[in-house]
Write an enzyme that holds these catalytic residues in place. Structure first.
Site, PDB file in Angstrom:
ATOM      1  N   SER A 140       0.935  -1.152  -0.057  1.00 33.47           N
ATOM      2  CA  SER A 140       0.007  -0.077  -0.011  1.00 33.47           C
ATOM      3  C   SER A 140       0.834   1.447  -0.015  1.00 33.47           C
ATOM      4  O   SER A 140       2.008   1.036   0.410  1.00 33.47           O
ATOM      5  CB  SER A 140      -1.078  -0.113   1.239  1.00 33.47           C
ATOM      6  OG  SER A 140      -1.643   1.159   1.312  1.00 33.47           O
ATOM      7  N   TYR A 154      -2.077  -1.007  10.710  1.00 35.15           N
ATOM      8  CA  TYR A 154      -1.843  -1.428   9.308  1.00 35.15           C
ATOM      9  C   TYR A 154      -0.791  -0.773   8.502  1.00 35.15           C
ATOM     10  O   TYR A 154      -0.138  -1.477   7.977  1.00 35.15           O
ATOM     11  CB  TYR A 154      -3.264  -1.123   8.668  1.00 35.15           C
ATOM     12  CG  TYR A 154      -3.424  -1.345   7.197  1.00 35.15           C
ATOM     13  CD1 TYR A 154      -3.594  -2.664   6.581  1.00 35.15           C
ATOM     14  CD2 TYR A 154      -3.133  -0.211   6.267  1.00 35.15           C
ATOM     15  CE1 TYR A 154      -3.577  -2.814   5.230  1.00 35.15           C
ATOM     16  CE2 TYR A 154      -3.264  -0.278   5.072  1.00 35.15           C
ATOM     17  CZ  TYR A 154      -3.235  -1.906   4.425  1.00 35.15           C
ATOM     18  OH  TYR A 154      -3.446  -1.851   2.980  1.00 35.15           O
TER      19      TYR A 154
HETATM   20  N1  LIG Z   1      -8.524  -1.106  -1.057  1.00 28.89           N
HETATM   21  C1  LIG Z   1      -7.808  -0.250  -0.992  1.00 28.89           C
HETATM   22  O1  LIG Z   1      -7.947   0.986  -0.373  1.00 28.89           O
HETATM   23  C2  LIG Z   1      -6.414  -0.680  -0.626  1.00 28.89           C
HETATM   24  C3  LIG Z   1      -5.201   0.138  -0.627  1.00 28.89           C
HETATM   25  C4  LIG Z   1      -4.071  -0.133  -0.496  1.00 28.89           C
HETATM   26  C5  LIG Z   1      -3.616  -1.508  -0.511  1.00 28.89           C
HETATM   27  N2  LIG Z   1      -4.810  -2.442  -0.486  1.00 28.89           N
HETATM   28  C6  LIG Z   1      -4.287  -3.659  -0.285  1.00 28.89           C
HETATM   29  O2  LIG Z   1      -4.628  -4.607  -1.224  1.00 28.89           O
HETATM   30  C7  LIG Z   1      -5.001  -5.894  -0.864  1.00 28.89           C
HETATM   31  C8  LIG Z   1      -6.272  -6.340  -1.231  1.00 28.89           C
HETATM   32  O3  LIG Z   1      -7.427  -5.596  -0.597  1.00 28.89           O
HETATM   33  P1  LIG Z   1      -8.875  -5.369  -1.423  1.00 28.89           P
HETATM   34  O4  LIG Z   1      -8.827  -3.965  -1.487  1.00 28.89           O
HETATM   35  O5  LIG Z   1      -9.085  -6.425  -2.499  1.00 28.89           O
HETATM   36  O6  LIG Z   1      -9.797  -5.750   0.147  1.00 28.89           O
HETATM   37  P2  LIG Z   1     -11.072  -6.749   0.231  1.00 28.89           P
HETATM   38  O7  LIG Z   1     -11.970  -6.434  -0.872  1.00 28.89           O
HETATM   39  O8  LIG Z   1     -11.546  -6.565   1.617  1.00 28.89           O
HETATM   40  O9  LIG Z   1     -10.577  -8.024  -0.181  1.00 28.89           O
HETATM   41  C9  LIG Z   1      -9.557  -8.761   0.746  1.00 28.89           C
HETATM   42  C10 LIG Z   1      -9.532 -10.171   0.566  1.00 28.89           C
HETATM   43  O10 LIG Z   1      -8.552 -10.797   1.323  1.00 28.89           O
HETATM   44  C11 LIG Z   1      -9.293 -11.975   1.801  1.00 28.89           C
HETATM   45  N3  LIG Z   1      -8.716 -12.266   3.250  1.00 28.89           N
HETATM   46  C12 LIG Z   1      -8.819 -11.444   4.215  1.00 28.89           C
HETATM   47  N4  LIG Z   1      -8.178 -12.395   5.485  1.00 28.89           N
HETATM   48  C13 LIG Z   1      -7.811 -13.591   4.908  1.00 28.89           C
HETATM   49  C14 LIG Z   1      -7.522 -14.748   5.506  1.00 28.89           C
HETATM   50  N5  LIG Z   1      -7.076 -14.620   6.810  1.00 28.89           N
HETATM   51  N6  LIG Z   1      -7.237 -15.661   4.824  1.00 28.89           N
HETATM   52  C15 LIG Z   1      -7.438 -15.736   3.447  1.00 28.89           C
HETATM   53  N7  LIG Z   1      -8.004 -14.498   3.022  1.00 28.89           N
HETATM   54  C16 LIG Z   1      -8.215 -13.564   3.605  1.00 28.89           C
HETATM   55  C17 LIG Z   1     -10.592 -11.743   1.819  1.00 28.89           C
HETATM   56  O11 LIG Z   1     -11.244 -13.061   1.595  1.00 28.89           O
HETATM   57  P3  LIG Z   1     -12.116 -13.830   2.655  1.00 28.89           P
HETATM   58  O12 LIG Z   1     -12.734 -12.860   3.537  1.00 28.89           O
HETATM   59  O13 LIG Z   1     -13.090 -14.630   1.683  1.00 28.89           O
HETATM   60  O14 LIG Z   1     -11.125 -14.626   3.245  1.00 28.89           O
HETATM   61  C18 LIG Z   1     -10.795 -10.957   0.446  1.00 28.89           C
HETATM   62  O15 LIG Z   1     -10.599 -11.959  -0.604  1.00 28.89           O
HETATM   63  C19 LIG Z   1      -4.748  -5.942   0.655  1.00 28.89           C
HETATM   64  O16 LIG Z   1      -3.335  -6.299   1.195  1.00 28.89           O
HETATM   65  C20 LIG Z   1      -4.772  -4.551   1.039  1.00 28.89           C
HETATM   66  O17 LIG Z   1      -3.995  -4.214   2.102  1.00 28.89           O
HETATM   67  C21 LIG Z   1      -5.815  -2.057  -0.491  1.00 28.89           C
END
Ligand SMILES: NC(=O)c1ccc[n+]([C@@H]2O[C@H](COP(=O)([O-])OP(=O)(O)OC[C@H]3O[C@@H](n4cnc5c(N)ncnc54)[C@H](OP(=O)(O)O)[C@@H]3O)[C@@H](O)[C@H]2O)c1
Length: 253
Positions: A140, A154
């Site tokens: 991030s 985080y």
């Molecule tokens: N969205 C943002 O603004 C943003 C910005 C910068 C970086 N990121 C990073 O991007 C990545 C993806 O985030 P996203 O935005 O796509 O979030 P999201 O829509 O909340 O998706 C998170 C994913 O992680 C999975 N997950 C969470 N805990 C888990 C566990 N213990 N075991 C297996 N799977 C798990 C969830 O699946 P289940 O719940 O089905 O397990 C889901 O598929 C993350 O690393 C986040 O830090 C996001």
């Protein structure tokens, strides 16, 4: 930089939603074979169905080493080998730094650091044996700059993950030069990330100036094609980070 042209076998954690699901849907039509990992079987099955016959859904919790060891075993059993491990699963938090509990800190490190290293331990022996492979760690902008106090635990965890990732890259460049380590740093992305944060909080989809999961997925796909090692997902991000560090500290008089 050399370009990877043939289809790959790619494991994606956090594939049931957001960036991971967008990446799976983007890669599947290009002929890549996919191993999709997350905890929610129903959501994962929907994504896998969209991806067709070359997608294997593996329900697993990334914080459990044994479950990720089983995931790579399933990948090899189905597709023969693995080329790319995308550690994308992650979770945020909504809590001011002064209010953080011990368990808040543990939770952020478990999902955003230790789970990524569960993936490294699961896949590195296979990559080392083949002499080739790629880890892609989704970080991030908050892993580079502590802009958001409500996300501080985080932010700290992603900084740690970045430092470990950079260190792993240096180690593997010596010991296993065919195994590369890529860091991808999005800013705000319109996913369920905000609403899924520990202690709830603002929905990322309501923030101004975000980008779509598909745009981030396109950058991750670019990282696979080019084997780039460090990518932001928005124009101007590198300058923003450099500007932040340029304001810090001063040398003794
Ligand atoms: N969205 C943002 O603004 C943003 C910005 C910068 C970086 N990121 C990073 O991007 C990545 C993806 O985030 P996203 O935005 O796509 O979030 P999201 O829509 O909340 O998706 C998170 C994913 O992680 C999975 N997950 C969470 N805990 C888990 C566990 N213990 N075991 C297996 N799977 C798990 C969830 O699946 P289940 O719940 O089905 O397990 C889901 O598929 C993350 O690393 C986040 O830090 C996001």
């Amino acid at each position: 930089m050399s370009e990877q042209t043939e289809a790959n076998v790619i494991l994606i954690t956090g594939a049931s939603a957001g960036i991971g699901a967008a990446l799976a849907r983007q890669l599947a039509p290009k002929g890549h074979r996919l191993v999709l990992v997350a905890r929610r079987a129903d959501r994962l099955a929907e994504v896998a169905a969209d991806c067709g016959d070359n997608a294997l859904a593996v329900v697993a919790d990334v914080t459990d080493q044994a479950q990720l060891d089983a995931a790579i075993a399933a990948a090899i059993a189905r597709f023969g080998h693995l080329d790319v491990w995308v550690s994308n699963a992650g979770q945020g938090i909504t809590r001011q730094p002064s209010q953080l509990t011990d368990s808040d800190l543990d939770a952020m490190v478990n999902i955003n650091v230790k789970a990524v290293w569960n993936g490294v331990r699961a896949a590195l022996p296979h990559f080392a044996e083949r002499g080739t492979g790629q880890f892609i760690h989704v970080s991030s902008m908050l892993g580079r700059v502590p802009f958001a106090p409500i996300r501080s635990a985080y932010v700290g965890a992603k900084h740690m993950m970045n430092a470990l990732t950079a260190s792993l890259r240096i180690e593997l460049a010596q010991s296993h030069p065919g195994v590369i380590v890529t860091l991808v740093s999005p800013g705000v992305v319109f996913t369920e990330f905000g609403s899924s944060a520990l202690h709830g909080g603002p929905d990322s989809r309501a923030f101004p100036d975000g980008q779509s999961a598909e745009e981030v997925a396109a950058v991750i796909e670019q990282a696979i094609l080019t084997r780039a090692t460090d990518l932001y997902t928005r124009a101007g991000a590198q300058a923003r980070v450099a500007g932040y560090y340029a304001t810090l500290g001063s040398d003794p008089a």
